[in-house]
Enzyme design. Structure first.
Site, PDB file in Angstrom:
ATOM      1  N   TYR A 101       0.707  -1.393   0.202  1.00  0.00           N
ATOM      2  CA  TYR A 101       0.184   0.022  -0.011  1.00  0.00           C
ATOM      3  C   TYR A 101       0.910   1.186   0.008  1.00  0.00           C
ATOM      4  CZ  TYR A 101      -4.199  -2.636   0.447  1.00  0.00           C
ATOM      5  OH  TYR A 101      -5.513  -3.451   0.414  1.00  0.00           O
ATOM      6  N   ASP A 105      -1.744 -33.757   9.815  1.00  0.00           N
ATOM      7  CA  ASP A 105      -2.684 -34.630   9.298  1.00  0.00           C
ATOM      8  C   ASP A 105      -1.991 -35.680   8.207  1.00  0.00           C
ATOM      9  OD1 ASP A 105      -4.505 -33.340  10.434  1.00  0.00           O
ATOM     10  OD2 ASP A 105      -5.085 -32.101   8.517  1.00  0.00           O
TER      11      ASP A 105
END
Lengths: 363, 817
Positions: A98, A248
């Site tokens: 920005y 996982d």
């Protein structure tokens, strides 16, 4: 971090600008070469036991309009970073994006954040200074740590001494953006357990796993931030703690382990500084799905593609991983950490982890 | 029964009455009534045509005399009429020929010449005189002065239309300021509505005649077109006609006029590209047509029970046994050497054998003996001897030799689907036709052979109810004609041919059927690529010019050359369609653009391929383009007498297309280059903004002075960088001019450094010229890709410089001084 360090980082940036200056003066086309950041251009560094960039380079050169714009942006960014270091301020990657809007030259403004992120990576590589040393932070704050560790952190508001079990709430100790500002004072932990998901981390804390087994539980929060990987590396190197990774049982989670152990492709230039090659993988292994009869989901097409691409990934070319990945492709199934709850809430702390850790020789 | 014929006969007088009103008309009268055929259909057009005819004549006359044409055209308003004055600096006309040139239609030097010229028929200028006298009633006023004569001739004349002869009203000597030349003044009913065409005509004439100076003064405007070159077009040479391009009537006239005795001499003398060999081929072809060929029948083989030797010795009377034996032996073995034999070939063999025997046996085998022997053998060959008649009558299946021979030929020549019966029946009938021939030499022309085959085929179709089609018939004719032999008879002499229409027609056919080299091109005078470009540059202010001159082609016996030129960009109007300029033998064609072969070709070309805009992908292209086409020929095929449009002759159209495409390819590469230059300019513009900003920023960050970025930019743009460096050197300064070529191609530069003081110690390859206190250092280096060249010299301290670089596109050049 010391002011010396800042000064050095600043000098290195300005050297980079001076390099462009000299190129102009010599009548050369200004350019900057950086290693190509793709899977095909990383190679194993035997000595350091981590994956680093290979010889392939891409050149950002003012030869083309696109290249010239890139270099112009680089120079503007160098100026910004140098100023930031001088003022001892910091900013996030998103802020940089920005902020470019405020630059007087439209040609130098970034068109999207990927561009500014990529440029910061380029500058890190070329200058040999890490992003943290530029005082650039990621958006997300670092992950947390819980366990028998006593440390001292250098904050903007002075030094703080913290015990990561006794002085923190259930959320644990927040890892700062630049973990190099931490001094380790005392440690009773026997090993590090890096956990992928928040749910599993909370389960382990609730079950008092850190207390019972003297474990230092590090929450990875998905792909681990650099700060998380850096503190893990420091804990391993300085306190000689074994590192284990619990995720996982799917291809994406193997990559999380990969970036902890071998370094990520995007930051292979920092592998030596971030990767812990001795880290061990707990699971969920495809073999566990069979052994513990875990509930599963079928592999999606993108899962299969990811597994196949891992088979080609130089980081995963070991017997262990080839065997596991082939097995998973055969099974066609994947499982989450939480699937262990199908055997009861305490199954993970009382049965699975102790069994796996013993098997791996951590206990 | 009453017939119309008989009614007429009853009333004598009507025919006579009708005949009375019939009279011959002169060519002048004819054109008086048919002015439009010559381009004088309206006042506007008439004026343009008159100018055109006068200027064409003037150009032809001057060029022929090797004079650079200088032509003045003036149009004045004269009451109700317009006065046209055309002056040239040609050789002038003699007192005798002048009236005829201007006052007699179809009088000229060009009509019979096979040579490129503007005028061809000798109609144009006298038609203009005729038009002028018809519309204004005033005579043409002509002044002419021949080179070297002290005075000029002045005539006032009209065309006497009754007998197409000039009618002179004034004839006197006068003075004229031109040393030589001709001036014609015509008054005519006209208007200036076709001013545009008039200007086009003059302007276009200037384009294709860069060696001519033209001036046009008309009531409103005044143009001058100066010469672009002092080089006259190459002189053309008249050529004789080409055998492929002449008509029967022409050949008949030529036969009447030639000095040659024989046809061979005639074709070699009177035609181009005919030498002894070609003449022989023509004469063979002529013999085939005039005399026909003789059928070659198969010679007797082992299977036949014909004993040539026996027949020959039986027919030889009153000779010794030894000689007769030798004679007949020789004949038999010579005949057996041949597959097929024709009657005249048999005569040759007999004659040859007779001569050999005469030498060996000292016995004369006279004409009678030879004739008898040949006759006897020939009758055997064609199966017509009396002895066989009995055989033929008795043996049902004993076909004549001719049938068997023809059967084999026809069987090979026709499709396999025809069954043997049919072929056999056909061969039998065809053989019958041969047997019926009175001339048992079996000599016939191809046309007669075709009749025979047709007849036999028709009968076969009728009696055997099978079809015998056109192709089969033609194939059989071809097969039989192929085995027939050209006869050795001498062709008729020229005086025999003269007046014999049929024989002459055979000769013309023979010439057309013979392969003959294309006519020579020295009779043509193309403008040449350089002069086309020069002409275009002179009249059009464009950015780019291209031109192409094709090699000569031939159409109908006349050689022709097509040239094309293209001008693009610059001051040419960018809106609207391209301008097409058409020329025939250096004469601009102004009218009937749409009917012209050149326009048709331009429209069929896909101009988009060449980088031009072409709406719909066909038709004339759009944009700032001038396309010029010139067709030069000894006989340009026009669509009409007024010579406005070139007819659609395929050979010429093909060459027009190739010429245009050749020039268009250059245009394409020019346009591509221009586009890449535009891209380069755009890149340079962007980089020219970014890089200085980057340099400023880098200087800011590093806290140094701003860096010099010219070299880097030159390198980035692959530019050629020319840089002058000076260094103090004692009292003076040492100058070096460095050329750095960063492009991917070799560059040739022309560098001029204008110095205010005299340079010394000049390095090799450079020259200095002083002019008005300034020294021009000229240097023309050739610098390879990624290479450098340096010029060095010394000058006093206070010298000033000005560097000028040519030879490299400005987009690719960076000069630093």
């Amino acid at each position: 971090m010391s002011a010396d360090n800042d000064q050095q980082a600043r000098e290195q940036l300005i050297d980079l600008a001076a390099q462009f200056y000299d190129q102009f003066e010599l009548g050369e086309i200004p350019h900057m070469s950086v290693p190509t950041r793709t899977k095909n251009n990383i190679e194993y560094d035997e000595e350091k036991a981590v994956w680093v960039y290979g010889d392939r380079e891409s050149t950002r050169s003012a030869n083309s309009v696109r290249g010239a714009r890139k270099l112009l942006k680089a120079v503007y960014t160098i100026e910004f970073l140098a100023d930031q270091l001088e003022a001892d301020r910091s900013s996030t990657l998103r802020e940089l994006y920005y902020l470019s809007e405020s630059w007087d030259n439209e040609e130098a403004q970034f068109s999207d954040q990927d561009e500014s992120n990529g440029l910061i990576e380029d500058l890190e590589i070329v200058s040999g200074v890490t992003r943290e040393d530029f005082h650039m932070r990621p958006e997300e704050s670092g992950a947390t740590l819980m366990g028998p560790l006593h440390l001292r952190e250098q904050t903007r508001r002075g030094e703080r001494e913290i015990h990561c079990q006794k002085d923190v709430g259930e959320g644990g100790y927040q890892i700062p953006n630049n973990p190099d500002t931490i001094d380790f004072l005392d440690c009773d932990a026997d090993f590090i357990l890096a956990v992928e998901t928040g749910g599993m981390r909370d389960r382990l804390v609730e079950n008092g796993f850190d207390d019972e087994y003297n474990a230092l539980i590090v929450h990875l929060k998905g792909q681990p931030a650099r700060a998380t990987r850096r503190i893990t590396k420091r804990l391993h190197d300085e306190l000689d703690l074994p590192v284990t990774v619990f995720t996982d049982g799917d291809p994406w989670s193997y990559r999380i382990y990969g970036s902890v152990a071998y370094g990520s492709i995007k930051s292979a230039h920092l592998s030596e500084y971030l990767a812990t090659p001795e880290a061990q993988f707990i699971g969920i292994q495809p073999a566990d799905i069979v052994e513990y009869d875990l509930p599963t989901d079928p592999l999606s097409d993108s899962d299969i593609n990811a597994l196949e691409s891992e088979l080609e990934d130089p980081r995963f070319q070991t017997d262990y991983w080839e065997e596991q990945i082939e097995l998973q492709l055969d099974l066609g199934k994947k499982s989450e950490q939480q699937a262990l709850a199908s055997h009861g809430l305490d199954f993970v702390t009382e049965t699975y982890l102790p069994e796996r850790l013993t098997e791996m020789g951590v206990f | 029964m009453t017939s119309f014929q008989s009614t007429l006969g009853d009333e004598p007088g009507i025919a006579e009455e009708l005949a009375e009103s019939q009279q011959s008309i002169s060519i002048a009268e004819f054109f008086e009534k048919n002015k439009h055929m010559l381009g004088f259909d309206s006042g506007a057009r008439g004026l343009v045509t008159a100018v055109k005819e006068a200027v064409d004549n003037a150009l032809d006359a001057a060029e022929e005399a090797g004079i650079l044409p200088d032509i003045y055209v003036e149009i004045q308003e004269a009451g109700d009429y317009y006065r046209l004055i055309v002056e040239d600096n040609g050789p002038g006309l003699t007192k005798d020929s002048l009236p005829k040139v201007f006052g007699k239609l179809l009088y000229g030097s060009r009509f019979h010449a096979r040579e490129q010229s503007r005028g061809q028929q000798g109609i144009g200028i006298s038609a203009a005189v005729l038009y002028s006298q018809l519309t204004s009633g005033k005579p043409a006023k002509i002044t002419s002065r021949t080179q070297g004569s002290s005075e000029a001739q002045y005539f006032e004349l009209i065309v006497d239309t009754d007998n197409n002869e000039p009618e002179i009203s004034v004839e006197e000597t006068t003075t004229w300021d031109r040393p030589h030349g001709t001036r014609i003044e015509l008054e005519m009913e006209a208007n200036m509505r076709a001013r545009g065409q008039l200007h086009d005509y003059i302007k276009h004439t200037a384009v294709v005649n860069p060696h001519a100076r033209l001036e046009l003064r008309e009531p409103q405007e005044h143009f001058k077109f100066e010469r672009a070159t002092d080089q006259l077009p190459a002189e053309t040479e008249e050529i004789r006609p080409h055998p492929h391009g002449v008509e029967l009537g022409t050949v008949m006239k030529m036969l009447a006029a030639t000095d040659s005795q024989t046809v061979s001499g005639f074709v070699q003398e009177e035609f181009t590209r005919v030498g002894k060999k070609t003449a022989d081929s023509i004469i063979d072809a002529f013999r085939d047509r005039y005399y026909g060929r003789e059928m070659c029948w198969r010679t007797p083989r082992g299977l036949d029970d014909i004993d040539i030797k026996g027949v020959a010795s039986n027919a030889t009377a009153n000779k010794s046994v030894a000689a007769t034996g030798a004679f007949s032996d020789k004949i038999a073995s010579k005949v057996a050497d041949k597959d097929r034999i024709a009657h005249h070939q048999l005569l040759d063999i007999v004659n040859e054998s007779a001569q050999e025997c005469e030498q060996e046996h000292d016995e004369t085998f006279g004409d009678t003996v030879q004739e008898n022997v040949a006759e006897a053998i020939w009758l055997e060959v064609i199966d017509a001897s009396g002895a066989d008649d009995a055989n033929a009558a008795t043996g049902e299946d004993g076909d004549s030799r001719l049938v068997a021979d023809l059967y084999d030929l026809a069987d090979d020549a026709t499709s396999t689907r025809k069954d043997d019966e049919t072929i056999h029946a056909f061969a039998d009938r065809l053989a019958g036709k041969f047997e019926d021939l009175e001339d048992d030499r079996h000599r016939l022309t191809r046309a007669t052979l075709r009749e025979f085959v047709d007849r036999a085929a028709d009968l076969t179709e009728e009696y055997d109810e099978v079809s015998f089609g056109e192709t089969a018939r033609e194939n059989v004719v071809e097969a039989v004609w192929d085995v027939m032999a050209t006869v050795p008879d001498d062709p008729p002499l020229v005086r025999e041919l003269n007046g014999d229409r049929d024989a002459t027609s055979d000769l013309v056919d023979a010439m057309r059927a013979t392969d003959i080299m294309a006519p020579p091109t020295r009779c043509l005078s193309p403008i040449s690529e350089d002069l086309i470009t020069a002409g275009l540059e002179k009249e059009f202010d464009a950015d780019f010019y291209a031109s192409a001159t094709r090699d000569a082609g031939v159409s109908g016996g006349d050689p022709f050359i097509v040239e094309a030129g293209i001008a693009y960009g610059g001051e040419l109007p960018a809106e609207g369609t391209a301008e097409v300029m058409r020329f025939a033998n250096r004469v601009p064609l102004v009218y009937q653009r749409g009917a012209c072969a050149t326009t048709d070709v331009v429209k069929t070309i896909g101009w988009r391929n060449y980088g031009l805009d072409q709406p719909g992908g066909s038709g004339l292209p759009n944009g700032p383009v001038v396309i010029m086409i010139h067709v030069a020929s000894t006989n340009v095929p026009f669509t009409s007498e007024s010579k406005d449009a070139i007819a659609n002759v395929p050979e010429i159209e093909d060459e027009i297309e190739l010429a245009i495409r050749e020039a268009a390819r250059e245009l394409k590469s020019y346009l591509n280059k221009r586009r890449s230059m535009q891209k380069r300019r755009k890149k340079q513009n962007v980089l020219g903004k970014i890089l200085p900003e980057m340099a400023t920023k880098v200087a800011e960050v590093t806290g140094r002075d701003e860096p010099d970025i010219d070299d880097a930019i030159a390198r980035i743009m692959n530019n050629v960088l020319v840089e002058r460096q000076t260094k103090a050197n004692g009292d003076g300064q040492a100058v070096s001019v460095v050329v750095e070529n960063n492009s991917s191609t070799n560059e040739s530069l022309e560098i001029t450094d204008i110095v205010s003081a005299e340079p010394t110690n000049l390095s090799d390859g450079a020259t200095v010229v002083e002019m008005d206190g300034e020294w021009f250092v000229k240097w023309e280096p050739e610098v390879g890709s990624d290479d450098e060249a340096t010029l060095e010299y010394e000058v006093p301290d206070d010298a000033t410089f000005d560097l000028d670089v040519k030879g490299v596109e400005s987009e690719k050049l960076t000069v630093k001084q």
